[in-house]
Write an enzyme that holds these catalytic residues in place. Structure first.
Site, PDB file in Angstrom:
ATOM      1  N   ASP A 189      -0.083  -7.615   1.439  1.00  0.00           N
ATOM      2  CA  ASP A 189       0.368  -6.217   1.525  1.00  0.00           C
ATOM      3  C   ASP A 189       1.890  -6.103   1.573  1.00  0.00           C
ATOM      4  OD1 ASP A 189       0.131  -3.488   1.569  1.00  0.00           O
ATOM      5  OD2 ASP A 189      -0.389  -3.351   3.687  1.00  0.00           O
ATOM      6  N   SER A 193       4.751   2.359   8.012  1.00  0.00           N
ATOM      7  CA  SER A 193       4.407   1.250   7.124  1.00  0.00           C
ATOM      8  C   SER A 193       5.621   0.777   6.337  1.00  0.00           C
ATOM      9  CB  SER A 193       3.321   1.671   6.131  1.00  0.00           C
ATOM     10  OG  SER A 193       2.049   1.533   6.682  1.00  0.00           O
ATOM     11  N   HIS A 221       0.813  -1.212   0.000  1.00  0.00           N
ATOM     12  CA  HIS A 221       0.000   0.000   0.000  1.00  0.00           C
ATOM     13  C   HIS A 221       0.852   1.270   0.000  1.00  0.00           C
ATOM     14  CE1 HIS A 221       0.353  -0.068   4.554  1.00  0.00           C
ATOM     15  NE2 HIS A 221       0.464   1.229   4.344  1.00  0.00           N
TER      16      HIS A 221
END
Length: 487
Positions: free
Chosen positions: A148, A224, A118
């Site tokens: 992901d 992230s 993402h």
């Protein structure tokens, strides 16, 4: 801030911890152990610094961080526009330039970098900033949106000696173990936070796939793709998501889940997983009792999808899969991991228990299809007509108008759940309004009269297995409800 609403039962409101919002889809990957296939070993100096002996008997994350920081990178992803992208702060827009940032870490001397999918989804240009300040253009080697993960690569020059993060074994991680997160939250590069592992195997987005590590080490926007590191200096996870309602609930992808797909990401740029085409549930004492199963272990088949390997092999609802190629199955998750780790086209031998009889079923696996996560805005609502105190449910017959109104399959027979009493046994069992009850303890329920007849025979302490269809998920499942005595 975008809130990623993923699992209603979890009730925390999850948002991803970097640029771009995660909309996961598809299958589950198998967990495995061992070195990263094709990955170069860290340099002798880095390996020596990160050895357990160098850390002594105590936990000194200051030392761990000082040695791991060099392998952590900043990931900047930008697009020229013309596509719909999302980040953590804005609603999706089209035809405008976009830019976001996340983290990543170098896994080998060839310049391969792991981050979240993402973070780079939809990007036209990806720039990696190393700890020494150099900014390098990155290319996408492979992506796996299902878990992901993205694999990037940079060219730092033949003479460059890139610092490498050592990958550990997340299967050995324990709840309560100390970990630290390193990343670039809110633009504050190379920030370090420390906490413990709060839970292992958390399900957030896809119950058949997810195996998240939950930690209270602070993870914020921009973290992230960064590493979650144990006290030995090994990467045991990739920081991925946070709770929007708490500042001490973060989630990381186990590194072993990533190990399993690295060879395919490097060689093919994508991941293909084995697929049978059935929905499964672990056999529990309640299910065994309700369905009078002759086995207490295995994975019970809840639904067989048409035109899939499972249907072609003759699998049926209520079949209990006890082993795969001679290896015992103790849970549905274990079976899914096993099948997902096999190559499409391979053949698996399933030992199945059907109505008290054992039989072998050969299944030729297909490739697991991608799942479209487009939201379904249907919210079935209907007036109540009959109250059933033992379960706390109100149901009604399915008529042609009901089928059209709620988008039900035309061939469906059963009763529609129109209301659930709060704190009832049905509510606890996760029965929801809009579900269709097809069978109870393998007895077909075609009308409210059938439903009332079965319920009337139930006694306190009895366990009922409700075979239901959920129009929101568009799948069938088995839910167990225990009849309570009257007060």
């Amino acid at each position: 801030m975008l809130v990623l609403v993923a699992v209603v039962a979890f009730m925390v409101g999850l948002v991803v911890a970097g640029s771009g919002i995660r909309m996961p889809s598809g299958p589950l990957t198998v967990l495995s152990k061992g070195p990263v296939p094709g990955a170069a070993a860290p340099t002798q100096a880095v390996a020596s610094l990160l050895s357990p002996a160098s850390l002594g008997t105590g936990i000194d994350f200051a030392e761990v961080a000082s040695r791991m920081n060099a392998a952590v990178v900043n990931v900047d992803a930008s697009s020229r526009g013309g596509r719909s992208r999302r980040n953590d702060l804005e609603e999706p827009q089209r035809d405008v330039p976009r830019q976001g940032a996340g983290s990543g870490f170098i896994i080998d001397a060839d310049g391969h970098i792991l981050t979240n999918f993402h973070v780079i989804d939809g990007a036209d240009r990806i720039t990696i900033t190393l700890s020494d300040g150099r900014a390098l253009r990155a290319r996408v080697v492979g992506t796996d949106p299902a878990i992901d993960v993205a694999l990037l690569a940079i060219d730092a020059g033949a003479a460059a000696r890139l610092p490498v993060a050592r990958l550990g074994d997340s299967n050995q991680l324990r709840v309560g173990e100390w970990v630290c997160a390193i990343g670039n939250p809110l633009g504050y590069v190379h920030s370090v936070t420390v906490g413990v592992v709060s839970f292992m195997g958390r399900k957030l987005f896809d119950n058949s796939l997810d195996d998240y590590i939950q930690t209270d080490a602070a993870i914020n926007f921009g973290n992230s793709g960064g590493p979650l590191i144990n006290a030995r200096g090994d990467v045991i996870g990739i920081n991925t998501a946070i709770s929007s309602q708490a500042n001490n609930i973060g989630f990381a992808i186990p590194i072993n889940q990533v190990r399993a797909v690295l060879p395919q990401l490097k060689s093919r740029g994508r991941v293909a997983r084995g697929f049978i085409g059935v929905t499964l549930e672990t056999v529990t004492p309640a299910l065994q009792r309700a369905l009078e199963l002759s086995t207490a272990t295995g994975a019970i088949v809840q639904e067989v999808t048409p035109a899939t390997p499972g249907e072609r092999a003759g699998l049926r609802t209520y079949d209990v899969i006890r082993s795969v190629d001679g290896r015992d199955v103790t849970s549905s998750d274990e079976l899914i991991r096993d099948v997902s780790g096999r190559a499409p086209g391979s053949v698996a031998r399933l030992q199945v228990m059907r109505d008290g009889r054992e039989l072998d079923v050969l299944v030729k696996l297909a490739e697991r299809p991608r799942v479209d996560n487009a939201s379904d805005d249907r919210r079935p609502v209907a007036p109540a007509d009959t109250t059933q105190p033992p379960l706390g449910l109100v149901v009604r017959n399915i008529e042609p108008a009901t089928v059209q109104r709620y988008g039900l399959p035309s061939s469906l027979t059963g009763v529609l759940v129109t209301r659930i009493e709060p704190a009832s046994v049905a509510h606890v069992a996760r029965v929801r309004r809009g579900m269709v009850i097809l069978e109870i303890n393998r007895r077909r329920v075609s009308s409210v009269e059938d439903y009332e007849r079965v319920i009337a025979r139930a006694r306190p302490g009895d366990v009922l297995a409700l075979y239901v269809y959920d129009p929101l998920a568009e799948q069938r499942s088995i839910l167990t409800v225990t009849i309570e005595g009257s007060e």
